[in-house]
Write an enzyme that holds these catalytic residues in place. Structure first.
Site, mmCIF file in Angstrom:
data_model
loop_
_atom_site.group_PDB
_atom_site.id
_atom_site.type_symbol
_atom_site.label_atom_id
_atom_site.label_comp_id
_atom_site.label_asym_id
_atom_site.label_seq_id
_atom_site.Cartn_x
_atom_site.Cartn_y
_atom_site.Cartn_z
ATOM 1 N N GLY A 11 0.748 -1.339 -0.074
ATOM 2 C CA GLY A 11 -0.003 -0.079 -0.016
ATOM 3 C C GLY A 11 0.879 1.415 0.052
ATOM 4 O O GLY A 11 0.309 2.184 0.398
ATOM 5 N N SER A 12 2.026 1.272 -0.546
ATOM 6 C CA SER A 12 2.813 2.574 -0.724
ATOM 7 C C SER A 12 2.093 3.416 -1.647
ATOM 8 O O SER A 12 1.963 4.778 -1.288
ATOM 9 C CB SER A 12 4.191 2.239 -0.835
ATOM 10 O OG SER A 12 4.305 2.079 -2.400
ATOM 11 N N MET A 87 -3.806 -7.159 -6.896
ATOM 12 C CA MET A 87 -3.313 -8.299 -7.515
ATOM 13 C C MET A 87 -4.161 -9.365 -8.053
ATOM 14 O O MET A 87 -3.895 -10.565 -7.988
ATOM 15 C CB MET A 87 -2.106 -8.749 -6.620
ATOM 16 C CG MET A 87 -0.798 -7.745 -6.350
ATOM 17 S SD MET A 87 -0.268 -7.163 -7.590
ATOM 18 C CE MET A 87 0.659 -8.376 -8.397
ATOM 19 N N LEU A 90 -9.548 -8.545 -12.644
ATOM 20 C CA LEU A 90 -11.148 -8.157 -12.204
ATOM 21 C C LEU A 90 -11.830 -9.016 -13.763
ATOM 22 O O LEU A 90 -11.320 -9.124 -14.814
ATOM 23 C CB LEU A 90 -11.580 -6.838 -12.643
ATOM 24 C CG LEU A 90 -10.669 -5.767 -11.302
ATOM 25 C CD1 LEU A 90 -10.574 -4.455 -11.816
ATOM 26 C CD2 LEU A 90 -11.654 -6.161 -10.138
ATOM 27 N N ASN A 104 -5.484 1.956 -13.180
ATOM 28 C CA ASN A 104 -4.433 1.343 -12.545
ATOM 29 C C ASN A 104 -3.055 1.714 -12.584
ATOM 30 O O ASN A 104 -2.870 2.572 -13.697
ATOM 31 C CB ASN A 104 -4.565 -0.050 -13.311
ATOM 32 C CG ASN A 104 -3.671 -1.271 -12.695
ATOM 33 O OD1 ASN A 104 -3.591 -1.178 -11.628
ATOM 34 N ND2 ASN A 104 -2.932 -1.934 -13.528
ATOM 35 N N HIS A 106 0.898 0.393 -13.308
ATOM 36 C CA HIS A 106 1.690 -0.795 -13.350
ATOM 37 C C HIS A 106 3.188 -0.648 -13.535
ATOM 38 O O HIS A 106 3.498 0.479 -14.216
ATOM 39 C CB HIS A 106 1.127 -1.412 -14.708
ATOM 40 C CG HIS A 106 1.752 -2.698 -15.350
ATOM 41 N ND1 HIS A 106 1.487 -3.763 -14.656
ATOM 42 C CD2 HIS A 106 2.870 -2.845 -16.195
ATOM 43 C CE1 HIS A 106 2.115 -4.878 -15.198
ATOM 44 N NE2 HIS A 106 3.088 -4.208 -16.078
ATOM 45 N N SER A 133 3.374 2.865 -15.687
ATOM 46 C CA SER A 133 2.652 3.426 -16.390
ATOM 47 C C SER A 133 1.057 3.387 -15.611
ATOM 48 O O SER A 133 0.864 2.787 -14.793
ATOM 49 C CB SER A 133 2.161 2.713 -17.808
ATOM 50 O OG SER A 133 3.469 2.153 -18.206
ATOM 51 N N GLU A 140 -8.596 -6.054 -21.293
ATOM 52 C CA GLU A 140 -7.164 -6.708 -21.570
ATOM 53 C C GLU A 140 -6.443 -6.471 -20.524
ATOM 54 O O GLU A 140 -6.177 -5.254 -20.002
ATOM 55 C CB GLU A 140 -6.774 -5.946 -22.975
ATOM 56 C CG GLU A 140 -5.523 -6.693 -23.348
ATOM 57 C CD GLU A 140 -4.961 -6.034 -24.656
ATOM 58 O OE1 GLU A 140 -3.769 -6.086 -24.789
ATOM 59 O OE2 GLU A 140 -5.553 -5.372 -25.195
ATOM 60 N N LEU A 141 -5.791 -7.438 -20.014
ATOM 61 C CA LEU A 141 -5.015 -7.360 -18.759
ATOM 62 C C LEU A 141 -3.936 -6.165 -19.168
ATOM 63 O O LEU A 141 -2.897 -6.522 -20.018
ATOM 64 C CB LEU A 141 -4.405 -8.527 -18.314
ATOM 65 C CG LEU A 141 -3.336 -8.576 -17.082
ATOM 66 C CD1 LEU A 141 -4.105 -8.167 -15.900
ATOM 67 C CD2 LEU A 141 -2.450 -9.970 -17.101
ATOM 68 N N ASP A 142 -3.687 -5.372 -18.245
ATOM 69 C CA ASP A 142 -2.673 -4.244 -18.392
ATOM 70 C C ASP A 142 -2.907 -3.555 -19.731
ATOM 71 O O ASP A 142 -1.675 -2.945 -20.049
ATOM 72 C CB ASP A 142 -1.361 -4.582 -18.083
ATOM 73 C CG ASP A 142 -1.278 -5.036 -16.462
ATOM 74 O OD1 ASP A 142 -1.913 -4.373 -15.731
ATOM 75 O OD2 ASP A 142 -0.522 -6.206 -16.313
ATOM 76 N N GLU A 171 6.180 6.022 -9.243
ATOM 77 C CA GLU A 171 4.757 5.845 -8.924
ATOM 78 C C GLU A 171 4.009 6.576 -7.929
ATOM 79 O O GLU A 171 3.067 7.030 -8.479
ATOM 80 C CB GLU A 171 4.638 4.297 -8.749
ATOM 81 C CG GLU A 171 5.087 3.172 -9.547
ATOM 82 C CD GLU A 171 4.627 1.929 -8.822
ATOM 83 O OE1 GLU A 171 3.909 1.795 -8.487
ATOM 84 O OE2 GLU A 171 5.424 0.842 -9.478
#
Ligand code: GRF
Length: 202
Positions: A11-12, A87, A90, A104, A106, A133, A140-142, A171
Site C-alpha cells: 500500500g505505498s 493483484m 477483474l 491502474n 503498472h 504507467s 485486456e490485462l494491463d 509511481e
C-alpha cells in the site's frame, strides 16, 4: 470526488494517494483488500478510512467475488475506482459495471511487460529504460489506454529490488497526478483503445 481504492499488499501507492488526497480533490470512501494481511489496510485504518476485506476463498467463482466487491462499492457512490497494487484480475462483469471509472498503475513501460515480475523481466531483456504507467482499466490485462508514464534508467548494478524501489518513487508522484486530472474531469475513456485528456486523444 469520491473514490474507492483496491489493494492487495504494502500500500505505498495508497499512502501517497492519502497524503495527496486534499490537494487532488479526492475523498477516499473506503479501501478494499482481497488479502487480510495487506499492510495497506493498516495504513488506511490509521488514516481513519473505512476498510473491507473480501477473501477469495469464500467465493466459488471470480464473478461471485466481484459481485461482492460491487455490493460493497455501490453504496459508497464513488465516481472512481483506483487499483493500487491490486493483484487480482477483474472480471468483465466488474469492468463493464465501472467502464471508464477504473485506473491502474503498472510497474513497467506498457505495452512492455504486462503481468507480473516486470522488473526482473526488464533486466533479463537488457532494457536500458524502464518505468511506470498509469492506464484506464479495460478487459485486456494491463492493456487499457495509457494515460501517463514515468521513466527510470536501468544501471548495470540494478537488481529487481533496486529497480522496484526506483520505480515506486516515480509511481508515488505519477499516480496522484493522474488521479487529479481525473477528479478535474479532464480524463475520459472513449473505448477500449482510446482515452482523452482535455478532449484530445492520448
Ligand atoms: C506497484 O509497483 C504497482 O505498480 C503494482 O503493484 C505495486 C504495489 O505497490 N501494481 P504498493 O502496494 O502500492 O506499495
Amino acid at each position: 470526488m469520491k473514490a474507492v481504492i483496491l489493494i492487495s499488499g504494502n500500500g505505498s501507492n495508497l499512502h501517497s494517494i492519502i497524503e495527496n488526497a486534499d490537494s487532488i480533490d479526492l475523498q477516499i470512501s473506503c479501501v478494499i483488500s482481497n488479502n487480510k494481511n495487506a499492510f495497506g489496510l493498516k495504513r488506511a485504518e490509521s488514516s481513519k478510512i473505512q476498510t473491507y476485506i473480501v477473501e477469495p476463498e469464500l467465493f466459488n467463482s471470480k464473478e461471485a467475488f466481484d459481485k461482492e466487491l460491487i455490493s460493497i462499492i455501490d453504496p459508497h457512490q464513488a465516481e472512481l475506482i483506483v487499483l493500487a497494487g491490486y493483484m487480482r484480475i477483474l472480471t468483465p462483469l466488474f469492468i463493464s459495471q465501472y467502464f471508464g471509472k477504473i485506473l491502474n498503475i503498472h510497474p513497467s513501460l506498457l505495452p512492455k511487460f504486462p503481468g507480473i515480475n516486470t522488473h526482473q523481466r526488464a533486466i533479463d531483456a537488457s532494457e536500458k529504460i524502464h518505468g511506470a504507467s498509469v492506464h484506464f482499466v479495460t478487459e485486456e490485462l494491463d492493456g487499457g489506454p495509457i494515460i501517463s508514464q514515468e521513466l527510470v534508467s536501468i544501471e548495470a548494478e540494478d537488481t529487481a529490488k533496486t529497480l522496484s524501489e526506483k520505480v515506486l518513487k516515480k509511481e508515488h508522484v505519477i499516480y496522484p497526478q493522474v488521479i487529479h486530472w481525473y477528479t478535474q474531469r479532464r480524463l475520459n475513456l472513449i473505448d477500449d483503445k482510446t482515452a482523452t485528456l482535455d478532449g484530445k486523444i492520448i
